[in-house]
Enzyme design. Structure first.
Site, PDB file in Angstrom:
ATOM      1  N   TYR A   1       0.844  -1.229   0.040  1.00 47.35           N
ATOM      2  CA  TYR A   1      -0.094   0.082  -0.134  1.00 47.35           C
ATOM      3  C   TYR A   1       0.714   1.286   0.056  1.00 47.35           C
ATOM      4  O   TYR A   1       0.756   2.126   0.856  1.00 47.35           O
ATOM      5  CB  TYR A   1      -0.966   0.052   1.173  1.00 47.35           C
ATOM      6  CG  TYR A   1      -1.957  -1.239   1.198  1.00 47.35           C
ATOM      7  CD1 TYR A   1      -2.315  -1.685   0.287  1.00 47.35           C
ATOM      8  CD2 TYR A   1      -2.209  -1.429   2.416  1.00 47.35           C
ATOM      9  CE1 TYR A   1      -3.311  -2.831   0.246  1.00 47.35           C
ATOM     10  CE2 TYR A   1      -3.468  -2.680   2.669  1.00 47.35           C
ATOM     11  CZ  TYR A   1      -3.937  -3.064   1.514  1.00 47.35           C
ATOM     12  OH  TYR A   1      -4.643  -4.252   1.426  1.00 47.35           O
TER      13      TYR A   1
ATOM     14  N   ASP B   1      -9.526  -4.562   9.464  1.00 42.93           N
ATOM     15  CA  ASP B   1      -8.372  -4.168   8.356  1.00 42.93           C
ATOM     16  C   ASP B   1      -7.764  -2.961   8.962  1.00 42.93           C
ATOM     17  O   ASP B   1      -8.071  -2.474  10.005  1.00 42.93           O
ATOM     18  CB  ASP B   1      -9.037  -4.243   7.029  1.00 42.93           C
ATOM     19  CG  ASP B   1      -8.206  -4.602   6.070  1.00 42.93           C
ATOM     20  OD1 ASP B   1      -6.624  -4.283   6.261  1.00 42.93           O
ATOM     21  OD2 ASP B   1      -8.243  -5.059   4.891  1.00 42.93           O
TER      22      ASP B   1
ATOM     23  N   ASP C   1      -4.560  -3.907  13.273  1.00 41.40           N
ATOM     24  CA  ASP C   1      -3.379  -4.632  12.757  1.00 41.40           C
ATOM     25  C   ASP C   1      -3.532  -5.961  13.320  1.00 41.40           C
ATOM     26  O   ASP C   1      -3.353  -6.136  14.503  1.00 41.40           O
ATOM     27  CB  ASP C   1      -2.017  -4.289  12.900  1.00 41.40           C
ATOM     28  CG  ASP C   1      -0.933  -5.074  12.082  1.00 41.40           C
ATOM     29  OD1 ASP C   1      -1.060  -6.325  12.151  1.00 41.40           O
ATOM     30  OD2 ASP C   1       0.172  -4.264  11.810  1.00 41.40           O
TER      31      ASP C   1
ATOM     32  N   HIS D   1      -1.273 -17.119   2.229  1.00 43.09           N
ATOM     33  CA  HIS D   1      -0.360 -17.201   1.424  1.00 43.09           C
ATOM     34  C   HIS D   1       0.718 -15.865   1.240  1.00 43.09           C
ATOM     35  O   HIS D   1       1.722 -15.865   0.512  1.00 43.09           O
ATOM     36  CB  HIS D   1      -0.708 -17.455  -0.186  1.00 43.09           C
ATOM     37  CG  HIS D   1      -1.373 -16.131  -0.564  1.00 43.09           C
ATOM     38  ND1 HIS D   1      -1.865 -16.291  -1.971  1.00 43.09           N
ATOM     39  CD2 HIS D   1      -1.875 -15.085  -0.063  1.00 43.09           C
ATOM     40  CE1 HIS D   1      -2.417 -15.007  -2.235  1.00 43.09           C
ATOM     41  NE2 HIS D   1      -2.379 -14.046  -1.375  1.00 43.09           N
TER      42      HIS D   1
END
Length: 361
Positions: A161, A224, A250, A269
């Site tokens: 980000y 989020d 977080d 992942h």
């Protein structure tokens, strides 16, 4: 009579190839990036949108004028799109006229509810640039944000980000993926018993919406980062989505809300096994007795034979993150190491699959 042998073969050297051997697959693979960039460019120029708006077949000249490109370049691009079966071509008095195929109309126009346009833009402008350094990633075993974009990846999501624009692009990517695959992954296993759901890293809220559609009694909290929640509230989740709420934080550092079910969709992942277990242990503590955790990932075959998409995604995790794609058994081992039991997984037949672990009552 003794069989005569090729001297080269007797010395362990490879036999000469057949005279008519042709490396068709290898040539197709070599040209794969040409296909990708043809699709990327056609979307970026708005070819499919122009044809949708016209509601009739258009000539190359008309399309070139509408997208602001040369006639010659547009003709070549349209020809390639026709060869890729993304456009239909009809001829009238020696002139070609083009129209969208059904797949292009549904998935490549910006206004379609199932549009992949934003996902394609992210692939073209972010992932493609990282893959330029795949050789370096393989050699070093590290992602390539610094070489591709000049930013440190010490904090993975600071790199991912790295600007508000990049964050919104990523959120659009996730939104388009779950609009297509979300229903399949939330219904692959029966989630009816779980009424209080927390979607960790829920991003745009697209998967949360699919969950509330599939399970009318459930409520979903999207957990989020604060800036992601702000954008999601402003652009993706409306007041009409009454069963979707938000919690800022977080997930490696902050307290997690109690829930019957935690969803981790395309989260594990991103991380090493050690970080995955760290996160799953935090989830286990927050999860209500009898609850569970749903992992949504592209599962590799247990024998490593595929699917090719998951294998390529694992390379993408190398160039972009700290993680990898895994097999169902590998995810089950991570869940078991974190305390979860009765672990099941289901293949959806599409890109993403589901793994469900339970916390004993």
């Amino acid at each position: 009579m003794a069989e005569r042998r090729d001297p080269a073969s007797s010395q362990g050297e490879p036999a000469a190839p057949a005279a008519d051997m042709y490396p068709r697959k290898i040539l197709e693979y070599m040209e794969g990036f040409l296909i990708s960039k043809t699709v990327f460019t056609s979307c970026e120029l708005g070819v499919f949108d122009v044809l949708l708006a016209a509601e009739r077949p258009l000539s190359a000249e008309e399309i070139s004028q509408a997208v602001g490109a040369s006639v010659d370049g547009t003709q070549r691009l349209l020809g390639a799109c026709t060869g890729l079966q993304l456009l239909n071509t009809q001829w009238d008095d020696g002139q070609a006229f083009y129209s969208n195929t059904e797949q292009s109309r549904v998935f490549l126009t910006r206004s379609s509810p199932l549009s992949l346009y934003q996902s394609i833009q992210y692939s073209s402008r972010t992932i493609y640039l990282c893959w330029h350094y795949l050789t370096d990633a393989v050699r070093s075993g590290r992602n390539q944000y610094e070489k591709a974009f000049g930013v440190s990846s010490k904090d993975l999501f600071q790199a991912l980000y790295r600007s508000d624009e990049e964050m919104v692009k990523f959120m659009h990517l996730m939104n388009s993926i779950w609009n297509i695959c979300g229903k399949d992954v939330v219904t692959a296993l029966d989630l009816t018993p779980f009424e209080v759901v927390c979607d960790l890293g829920g991003c745009s809220g697209a998967l949360a919406k699919q969950c509330t559609l599939a399970y009318p009694k459930c409520t979903v909290t999207i957990f989020d980062l604060p800036k992601v929640v702000r954008v999601s509230r402003e652009h993706f989740v409306s007041a009409a989505d009454q069963r979707i709420g938000f919690c800022e934080g977080d997930f490696f550092k902050d307290s997690l809300p109690a829930a019957d079910l935690f969803i981790l969709a395309r989260i594990l992942h991103d991380w090493t096994d050690e970080r995955c277990i760290e996160l799953l242990c935090r989830i286990y503590k927050a999860c209500k007795p009898g609850g569970g955790v749903l992992l949504v990932e592209a599962l590799l075959n247990e024998d490593g034979s595929g699917p090719l998409t998951a294998q390529l995604y694992s390379l993408n995790m190398l160039v972009q993150t700290e993680g990898r794609e895994r097999t169902g058994a590998q995810y089950a081992a991570l869940l078991a190491s974190s305390g979860f039991t009765n672990i099941q997984h289901r293949l959806t037949g599409k890109i993403y699959d589901a793994v469900l672990g339970h916390k004993e009552t």
